[in-house]
Design an enzyme around this catalytic site. Structure first.
Site, PDB file in Angstrom:
ATOM      1  N   TYR A   1      68.479  36.062   1.787  1.00 29.32           N
ATOM      2  CA  TYR A   1      68.296  36.014   3.238  1.00 29.32           C
ATOM      3  C   TYR A   1      66.971  36.694   3.629  1.00 29.32           C
ATOM      4  CZ  TYR A   1      69.668  36.870   8.182  1.00 29.32           C
ATOM      5  OH  TYR A   1      69.751  36.913   9.550  1.00 29.32           O
TER       6      TYR A   1
ATOM      7  N   GLY B   1      71.567  24.905  15.906  1.00 27.74           N
ATOM      8  CA  GLY B   1      72.566  25.959  15.660  1.00 27.74           C
ATOM      9  C   GLY B   1      73.211  26.413  16.955  1.00 27.74           C
TER      10      GLY B   1
HETATM   11  C1  AKB Z   1      73.316  39.652   9.118  1.00 34.96           C
HETATM   12  O1  AKB Z   1      74.012  40.666   9.012  1.00 34.96           O
HETATM   13  O2  AKB Z   1      73.096  38.874   8.191  1.00 34.96           O
HETATM   14  C2  AKB Z   1      72.654  39.384  10.452  1.00 34.96           C
HETATM   15  C3  AKB Z   1      71.294  39.984  10.508  1.00 34.96           C
HETATM   16  C4  AKB Z   1      71.118  41.434  10.730  1.00 34.96           C
HETATM   17  O3  AKB Z   1      70.335  39.291  10.370  1.00 34.96           O
HETATM   18  N1  AKB Z   1      73.475  39.871  11.505  1.00 34.96           N
END
Ligand code: AKB
Length: 315
Positions: A141, A8
């Protein structure tokens, strides 16, 4: 001398980290990789190869060929994109991570990968979020990040792999813009302040999140990687932060330099919901105690530097 593989490498962190590592350890000692090839400086200032991190065999062979002893795995989708494409996020974020860990295990490398404030969720204490606390994130995430933290702990305990990591807040920089993150507004606001004198924020007034200026994030990675491993209790998920801010706080800081700056709102409900599931401000005392973490830039110092760097780019 270290020989470091970075995945990355053309992303927001990677593009600046590779430059810093090449300065510290020598240009030839840092093998930068990314799925895309671009004319970026990173591809010219030392070894660069294209690599799809979901291809474990290709990653292992590349790492072996370059005789690397350190793997810094950065390739990942950020929170907003991951929420739009959850299956792709699982495959890329988790598949890439397990390939990178396996490469490091087979070659006996030191290992770093970032976690995030996204590893926390709505049931986590919102203020001064402790290092060890409830982690039930509601985003893909976040699920990836918690799983990643646990997987890195597993590789340490099971195989003795020297895994290390940081829970990054939103990272702000003037070099490479982020893409697909929830905290991206805090970068866009500076670009817009310099180019247009106004910005419409997709995150609402009063929504506080942790942030950090990129030079502090890069220093933190290097410092953690060089720290005495025997002193680390929380190897893979150190809370780190420099400030807790909302859009109004950033705008007020910008107005100290550009008094006519106008902040408006055009709230994106999807990214707003992600932001609301994250902490307001996290506690970074474990990082300070275990390896001496200390951010140099507060909000105003960061604002002054961002605006002057972006202003000189603009001229
Ligand atoms: C996001 O906003 O996804 C990233 C993080 C805080 O991991 N910048």
């Amino acid at each position: 001398m270290k020989k470091i593989l970075v995945t990355g490498a053309l992303g927001q962190i990677g593009s600046e980290l590779v430059a810093k590592l090449r300065q510290l350890y020598g240009a030839d000692q840092v093998v930068a990789t990314d799925i895309r090839m671009s004319g970026h400086e990173v591809t010219r200032s030392g070894p660069f190869e294209t690599l799809d991190v979901t291809d474990g065999k290709a990653m292992f062979e590349l790492a072996k060929r370059h005789r690397v002893d350190t793997v810094i795995h950065l390739a990942a989708l950020l929170s907003a994109t991951a929420e739009e494409k959850p299956l792709l996020a699982w495959n890329l974020n988790m598949g890439g991570l397990v390939n990178a860990l396996e490469t490091a295990r087979e070659l006996g490398c030191q290992f770093f990968t970032p976690s995030s404030i996204g590893a926390f969720g709505p049931s986590t204490p919102k203020s001064h979020t402790p290092q060890d606390t409830i982690q039930r994130p509601t985003t893909m995430y976040g699920v990836n990040k918690v799983s990643g933290e646990l997987l890195c702990d597993y590789y340490f305990h099971k195989y003795g792999l020297d895994t290390r990591g940081l829970r990054f807040p939103g990272l702000i920089s003037y070099v490479t813009p982020p893409g697909g993150g929830t905290t991206d507004y805090a970068v866009e606001i500076y670009y817009a302040a310099v180019s247009k004198g106004r910005y419409a924020s997709f995150i609402d007034k009063g929504t506080f999140m942790d942030m950090m200026y990129m030079p502090d994030a890069l220093d933190a990675i290097v410092q953690l990687m060089e720290a005495d491993g025997s002193k680390l209790k929380h190897r893979n998920a150190f809370n780190v932060t420099a400030m807790s801010v909302d859009p109004e706080a950033i705008a007020a800081s910008i107005r100290k330099v550009l008094p006519s700056f106008v902040l408006e709102y055009d709230v994106d409900p999807k990214r707003q919901a992600i932001a609301e599931s994250w902490p307001d401000c996290i506690d970074a005392s474990a990082a300070a105690e275990e390896w001496g973490f200390k951010a140099r830039y507060d909000l105003d110092a960061m604002t002054t530097d961002m605006l002057s760097q972006l202003g000189s780019k603009e001229r």
